[in-house]
Design a protein around this motif. Structure first.
Motif, mmCIF file in Angstrom:
data_model
loop_
_atom_site.group_PDB
_atom_site.id
_atom_site.type_symbol
_atom_site.label_atom_id
_atom_site.label_comp_id
_atom_site.label_asym_id
_atom_site.label_seq_id
_atom_site.Cartn_x
_atom_site.Cartn_y
_atom_site.Cartn_z
ATOM 1 N N THR A 239 0.888 -1.214 -0.076
ATOM 2 C CA THR A 239 -0.041 0.018 0.010
ATOM 3 C C THR A 239 1.148 1.273 -0.078
ATOM 4 O O THR A 239 0.553 2.203 -0.824
ATOM 5 C CB THR A 239 -0.868 -0.022 1.135
ATOM 6 N N TYR A 240 1.881 1.263 0.764
ATOM 7 C CA TYR A 240 2.555 2.536 0.766
ATOM 8 C C TYR A 240 3.291 2.807 -0.185
ATOM 9 O O TYR A 240 3.476 3.856 -1.004
ATOM 10 C CB TYR A 240 3.817 2.344 2.072
ATOM 11 N N ILE A 241 4.039 1.828 -0.891
ATOM 12 C CA ILE A 241 4.711 1.993 -2.447
ATOM 13 C C ILE A 241 3.633 2.523 -3.454
ATOM 14 O O ILE A 241 3.952 3.261 -4.003
ATOM 15 C CB ILE A 241 5.273 0.744 -2.647
ATOM 16 N N ALA A 242 2.590 2.034 -3.525
ATOM 17 C CA ALA A 242 1.284 2.262 -4.355
ATOM 18 C C ALA A 242 1.220 3.618 -4.274
ATOM 19 O O ALA A 242 0.860 4.475 -5.347
ATOM 20 C CB ALA A 242 0.273 1.367 -4.444
ATOM 21 N N ALA A 243 0.858 3.787 -2.990
ATOM 22 C CA ALA A 243 0.403 5.366 -2.703
ATOM 23 C C ALA A 243 1.278 6.493 -3.020
ATOM 24 O O ALA A 243 1.100 7.654 -3.414
ATOM 25 C CB ALA A 243 -0.349 5.230 -1.227
ATOM 26 N N THR A 244 2.700 6.077 -2.586
ATOM 27 C CA THR A 244 3.897 6.893 -2.935
ATOM 28 C C THR A 244 4.157 7.432 -3.928
ATOM 29 O O THR A 244 4.145 8.464 -4.669
ATOM 30 C CB THR A 244 4.930 6.485 -2.119
ATOM 31 N N LEU A 245 3.905 6.278 -4.955
ATOM 32 C CA LEU A 245 4.396 6.504 -6.394
ATOM 33 C C LEU A 245 3.182 7.081 -7.005
ATOM 34 O O LEU A 245 3.166 7.620 -8.246
ATOM 35 C CB LEU A 245 4.474 5.100 -7.239
ATOM 36 N N ALA A 246 1.771 7.094 -6.635
ATOM 37 C CA ALA A 246 0.530 7.644 -6.999
ATOM 38 C C ALA A 246 0.861 9.386 -6.505
ATOM 39 O O ALA A 246 0.337 10.330 -7.712
ATOM 40 C CB ALA A 246 -0.546 7.141 -6.264
ATOM 41 N N ALA A 247 1.480 9.688 -5.688
ATOM 42 C CA ALA A 247 1.607 10.904 -5.035
ATOM 43 C C ALA A 247 2.797 11.391 -6.343
ATOM 44 O O ALA A 247 2.641 12.832 -6.665
ATOM 45 C CB ALA A 247 2.102 11.139 -3.847
ATOM 46 N N GLN A 248 3.844 10.797 -6.549
ATOM 47 C CA GLN A 248 4.681 11.254 -7.436
ATOM 48 C C GLN A 248 3.953 11.334 -9.036
ATOM 49 O O GLN A 248 4.271 12.391 -9.554
ATOM 50 C CB GLN A 248 5.875 10.171 -7.718
ATOM 51 N N PHE A 249 3.221 10.522 -9.217
ATOM 52 C CA PHE A 249 2.405 10.736 -10.328
ATOM 53 C C PHE A 249 1.532 12.165 -10.658
ATOM 54 O O PHE A 249 1.735 12.666 -11.383
ATOM 55 C CB PHE A 249 1.469 9.519 -10.497
ATOM 56 N N LYS A 250 0.851 12.321 -9.496
ATOM 57 C CA LYS A 250 0.305 13.506 -9.222
ATOM 58 C C LYS A 250 1.212 14.823 -9.308
ATOM 59 O O LYS A 250 0.947 15.885 -9.838
ATOM 60 C CB LYS A 250 -0.481 13.515 -7.927
ATOM 61 N N ILE A 251 2.432 14.670 -8.605
ATOM 62 C CA ILE A 251 3.209 15.959 -8.543
ATOM 63 C C ILE A 251 3.697 16.244 -10.122
ATOM 64 O O ILE A 251 3.985 17.403 -10.382
ATOM 65 C CB ILE A 251 4.582 15.416 -7.807
ATOM 66 N N ASP A 252 4.226 14.989 -10.704
ATOM 67 C CA ASP A 252 4.573 15.229 -12.051
ATOM 68 C C ASP A 252 3.506 15.526 -13.169
ATOM 69 O O ASP A 252 3.612 16.231 -14.257
ATOM 70 C CB ASP A 252 5.007 13.830 -12.786
ATOM 71 N N ASN A 253 2.117 15.386 -12.783
ATOM 72 C CA ASN A 253 0.932 15.885 -13.693
ATOM 73 C C ASN A 253 -0.139 16.607 -12.947
ATOM 74 O O ASN A 253 -1.166 16.291 -12.835
ATOM 75 C CB ASN A 253 0.170 14.550 -14.336
ATOM 76 N N ARG A 254 0.534 17.454 -12.326
ATOM 77 C CA ARG A 254 -0.381 18.364 -11.148
ATOM 78 C C ARG A 254 -1.832 18.863 -11.690
ATOM 79 O O ARG A 254 -2.713 18.647 -10.885
ATOM 80 C CB ARG A 254 0.504 19.381 -10.963
ATOM 81 N N LYS A 255 -1.940 19.319 -12.918
ATOM 82 C CA LYS A 255 -3.184 19.653 -13.296
ATOM 83 C C LYS A 255 -4.103 18.411 -13.944
ATOM 84 O O LYS A 255 -5.213 18.362 -13.617
ATOM 85 C CB LYS A 255 -3.067 20.855 -14.307
ATOM 86 N N GLU A 256 -3.470 17.811 -15.080
ATOM 87 C CA GLU A 256 -4.381 16.856 -15.539
ATOM 88 C C GLU A 256 -4.261 15.710 -15.127
ATOM 89 O O GLU A 256 -5.453 14.630 -14.937
ATOM 90 C CB GLU A 256 -3.850 16.898 -17.011
ATOM 91 N N GLY A 257 -3.371 15.019 -14.425
ATOM 92 C CA GLY A 257 -3.062 13.860 -13.768
ATOM 93 C C GLY A 257 -4.085 13.422 -12.725
ATOM 94 O O GLY A 257 -4.717 14.120 -11.952
ATOM 95 N N LYS A 258 -4.756 12.217 -12.690
ATOM 96 C CA LYS A 258 -5.998 11.656 -11.737
ATOM 97 C C LYS A 258 -5.383 10.662 -11.063
ATOM 98 O O LYS A 258 -4.839 9.767 -11.624
ATOM 99 C CB LYS A 258 -7.272 11.869 -12.708
ATOM 100 N N ILE A 259 -5.841 10.565 -9.797
ATOM 101 C CA ILE A 259 -5.659 9.381 -9.074
ATOM 102 C C ILE A 259 -6.886 8.851 -8.814
ATOM 103 O O ILE A 259 -7.916 9.569 -8.141
ATOM 104 C CB ILE A 259 -5.078 9.601 -7.582
ATOM 105 N N VAL A 260 -7.150 7.608 -9.108
ATOM 106 C CA VAL A 260 -8.652 6.784 -8.819
ATOM 107 C C VAL A 260 -8.192 5.670 -7.844
ATOM 108 O O VAL A 260 -7.330 4.994 -7.909
ATOM 109 C CB VAL A 260 -9.203 6.159 -10.145
#
Length: 223
Positions: free
Chosen positions: A47-68
């Motif tokens: 869980t920690y790894i998945a959520a941390t990499l999700a946060a990185q995805f959002k940082i890299d795609n701040r406006k358009e990127g979506k976390i579901v």
């Protein structure tokens, strides 16, 4: 969990430091594959790894990127009907392990992203007909899905998206009819799936990094 350390850069990116070989393989799979599945015990950092990499995805795609965030509404205690609020609010209570990590890494922007819809909790009941592009999608407790639910979930994946699925087949309420068991079986016999998907097993007791006690008590119950 895995260790995290802030990189000294203007991007605010987060660097993961794996604490086991399985964690290292899991991180690599998430980075390289469209769909990554983590199988095995609690306390291994999935869980920690998945959520941390999700946060990185959002940082890299701040406006358009979506976390579901998704999970089947099945619990060993079956208490969801007693939680206050509508279905989305009830589901939010079940994805706290993910949202806690996201809050930690998103520097106070978590509520903003929830409000503007770029972080979303989606129950299976509301998933039909959706399409997720440029998204990072996490499915937790996947052992409780049916094969049809897993098929429907995977067909939501659009372009430029990542999917991370976690679960423990030993806890599958549906037994051999679990959607997680079904997709693992399909993966093992289908080279096309293997090109797009990776599976990491956390089956060694030493993969449990939450605490010495967690590692010990898992051994006791497994035996």
């Amino acid at each position: 969990m895995a260790k995290t350390a802030k990189k000294k850069s203007s991007s605010g990116s987060v660097q993961l430091e794996p604490l086991s070989l399985a964690q290292s393989q899991y991180i690599e799979s998430i980075k390289e594959k469209v769909v990554s599945i983590g199988l095995g015990s609690a306390g291994t950092g999935k869980t920690y790894i998945a959520a941390t990499l999700a946060a990185q995805f959002k940082i890299d795609n701040r406006k358009e990127g979506k976390i579901v965030l998704c999970r089947p509404n099945i619990s060993d205690s079956r208490t969801i009907g007693y939680l206050k609020g509508d279905m989305e609010e009830k589901m939010a209570a079940w994805v706290v392990p993910y949202t806690d990590v996201l809050r930690k890494h998103l520097s106070g922007h978590f509520e903003e992203y929830v409000a503007n819809g770029t972080i979303e909790v989606v129950p299976f009941e509301y998933m039909q007909g959706r399409s997720w592009d440029n998204s990072y999608i996490m499915l937790d407790e996947a052992q409780h899905t049916s094969p049809k639910e897993m098929e429907m979930f995977l067909k939501r994946i659009g372009t430029d998206s990542k999917v991370v699925i976690s679960g423990d087949l030993r806890q599958a309420a549906k037994g051999k009819s679990s959607g997680l068991a079904d997709i693992v079986e399909l993966y093992e016999s289908n080279s096309d799936l293997q090109e797009y998907m990776g599976i990491t097993g956390f089956f060694n007791p030493n993969d449990i990094v939450r605490s010495d006690f967690c590692r010990m008590i898992t051994r006791v119950y497994d035996n």
